[in-house]
Write a protein that holds these residues in place. Structure first.
Motif, mmCIF file in Angstrom:
data_model
loop_
_atom_site.group_PDB
_atom_site.id
_atom_site.type_symbol
_atom_site.label_atom_id
_atom_site.label_comp_id
_atom_site.label_asym_id
_atom_site.label_seq_id
_atom_site.Cartn_x
_atom_site.Cartn_y
_atom_site.Cartn_z
ATOM 1 N N LYS A 16 -13.861 -6.928 -0.644
ATOM 2 C CA LYS A 16 -15.215 -7.361 -1.013
ATOM 3 C C LYS A 16 -15.610 -8.699 -0.410
ATOM 4 O O LYS A 16 -16.756 -8.895 -0.009
ATOM 5 C CB LYS A 16 -15.345 -7.453 -2.534
ATOM 6 N N TYR A 17 -14.666 -9.658 -0.391
ATOM 7 C CA TYR A 17 -15.024 -11.027 -0.046
ATOM 8 C C TYR A 17 -14.222 -11.630 1.100
ATOM 9 O O TYR A 17 -14.444 -12.780 1.464
ATOM 10 C CB TYR A 17 -14.862 -11.939 -1.272
ATOM 11 N N GLY A 18 -13.253 -10.891 1.616
ATOM 12 C CA GLY A 18 -12.421 -11.436 2.673
ATOM 13 C C GLY A 18 -11.446 -12.498 2.195
ATOM 14 O O GLY A 18 -10.938 -13.280 2.978
ATOM 15 N N MET A 41 1.891 -5.795 -13.910
ATOM 16 C CA MET A 41 1.341 -7.021 -13.334
ATOM 17 C C MET A 41 1.395 -6.985 -11.808
ATOM 18 O O MET A 41 0.449 -7.404 -11.136
ATOM 19 C CB MET A 41 2.102 -8.244 -13.855
ATOM 20 N N ASP A 42 2.489 -6.489 -11.259
ATOM 21 C CA ASP A 42 2.651 -6.412 -9.817
ATOM 22 C C ASP A 42 1.577 -5.515 -9.199
ATOM 23 O O ASP A 42 0.918 -5.883 -8.230
ATOM 24 C CB ASP A 42 4.054 -5.886 -9.504
ATOM 25 N N ILE A 43 1.385 -4.338 -9.794
ATOM 26 C CA ILE A 43 0.388 -3.390 -9.294
ATOM 27 C C ILE A 43 -1.016 -3.936 -9.499
ATOM 28 O O ILE A 43 -1.857 -3.874 -8.593
ATOM 29 C CB ILE A 43 0.557 -2.016 -9.969
ATOM 30 N N ALA A 44 -1.289 -4.502 -10.669
ATOM 31 C CA ALA A 44 -2.616 -5.061 -10.945
ATOM 32 C C ALA A 44 -2.935 -6.192 -9.971
ATOM 33 O O ALA A 44 -4.063 -6.286 -9.464
ATOM 34 C CB ALA A 44 -2.688 -5.556 -12.389
ATOM 35 N N SER A 45 -1.951 -7.029 -9.674
ATOM 36 C CA SER A 45 -2.158 -8.122 -8.734
ATOM 37 C C SER A 45 -2.514 -7.581 -7.352
ATOM 38 O O SER A 45 -3.435 -8.075 -6.694
ATOM 39 C CB SER A 45 -0.904 -8.992 -8.648
ATOM 40 N N ALA A 46 -1.780 -6.569 -6.906
ATOM 41 C CA ALA A 46 -2.053 -5.992 -5.589
ATOM 42 C C ALA A 46 -3.427 -5.323 -5.562
ATOM 43 O O ALA A 46 -4.168 -5.464 -4.581
ATOM 44 C CB ALA A 46 -0.967 -4.991 -5.211
ATOM 45 N N LEU A 47 -3.788 -4.616 -6.632
ATOM 46 C CA LEU A 47 -5.118 -3.996 -6.695
ATOM 47 C C LEU A 47 -6.212 -5.052 -6.651
ATOM 48 O O LEU A 47 -7.234 -4.893 -5.961
ATOM 49 C CB LEU A 47 -5.251 -3.156 -7.970
ATOM 50 N N TRP A 48 -6.014 -6.125 -7.378
ATOM 51 C CA TRP A 48 -6.985 -7.207 -7.391
ATOM 52 C C TRP A 48 -7.085 -7.849 -6.006
ATOM 53 O O TRP A 48 -8.178 -8.120 -5.495
ATOM 54 C CB TRP A 48 -6.600 -8.239 -8.437
ATOM 55 N N ALA A 49 -5.927 -8.059 -5.378
ATOM 56 C CA ALA A 49 -5.907 -8.649 -4.037
ATOM 57 C C ALA A 49 -6.638 -7.764 -3.033
ATOM 58 O O ALA A 49 -7.420 -8.247 -2.215
ATOM 59 C CB ALA A 49 -4.465 -8.894 -3.584
ATOM 60 N N VAL A 50 -6.408 -6.458 -3.101
ATOM 61 C CA VAL A 50 -7.107 -5.520 -2.219
ATOM 62 C C VAL A 50 -8.609 -5.606 -2.455
ATOM 63 O O VAL A 50 -9.407 -5.676 -1.517
ATOM 64 C CB VAL A 50 -6.589 -4.076 -2.428
ATOM 65 N N SER A 51 -9.009 -5.633 -3.712
ATOM 66 C CA SER A 51 -10.425 -5.710 -4.064
ATOM 67 C C SER A 51 -11.063 -7.001 -3.545
ATOM 68 O O SER A 51 -12.148 -6.975 -2.948
ATOM 69 C CB SER A 51 -10.585 -5.627 -5.587
ATOM 70 N N LEU A 52 -10.394 -8.133 -3.746
ATOM 71 C CA LEU A 52 -10.928 -9.412 -3.278
ATOM 72 C C LEU A 52 -11.036 -9.455 -1.757
ATOM 73 O O LEU A 52 -12.028 -9.935 -1.206
ATOM 74 C CB LEU A 52 -10.057 -10.573 -3.762
ATOM 75 N N GLU A 53 -10.011 -8.934 -1.087
ATOM 76 C CA GLU A 53 -10.038 -8.947 0.367
ATOM 77 C C GLU A 53 -11.116 -8.004 0.905
ATOM 78 O O GLU A 53 -11.868 -8.356 1.810
ATOM 79 C CB GLU A 53 -8.676 -8.569 0.934
#
Length: 77
Positions: free
Chosen positions: A37-39, A23-35
């Motif tokens: 792609k969308y800032g 969950m920790d890694i998935a959250s960070a990957l998702w956060a990187v992706s959102l930032e």
């Protein structure tokens, strides 16, 4: 890949590396992706849902999210 095989893959990985770590890694990957792609700076795991964290704990949480995002970015280069 169908939903059942996705669930089995997540279960297998969660049991292998630990669900909290997953969950920790998935959250960070998702956060990187959102930032990227969308800032948008946000994570998926409850401790990174910044709007729901009290002001006292928010700074520590933001620092931890920033650290995990930096770590993940370095690892996926």
């Amino acid at each position: 890949m169908n939903r059942k095989s996705e669930i089995e893959a997540v279960k297998s990985l969660g049991e292998k590396i630990g669900y909290g770590n997953l969950m920790d890694i998935a959250s960070a990957l998702w956060a990187v992706s959102l930032e990227d792609k969308y800032g948008i700076k946000a994570g998926a795991f409850v401790p990174t849902v910044l709007p729901f964290i009290n002001k006292k704990d928010r700074k520590v949480t933001e620092e931890r999210l920033d650290s995990m995002m930096e770590h993940v970015r370095e690892m996926i280069k």
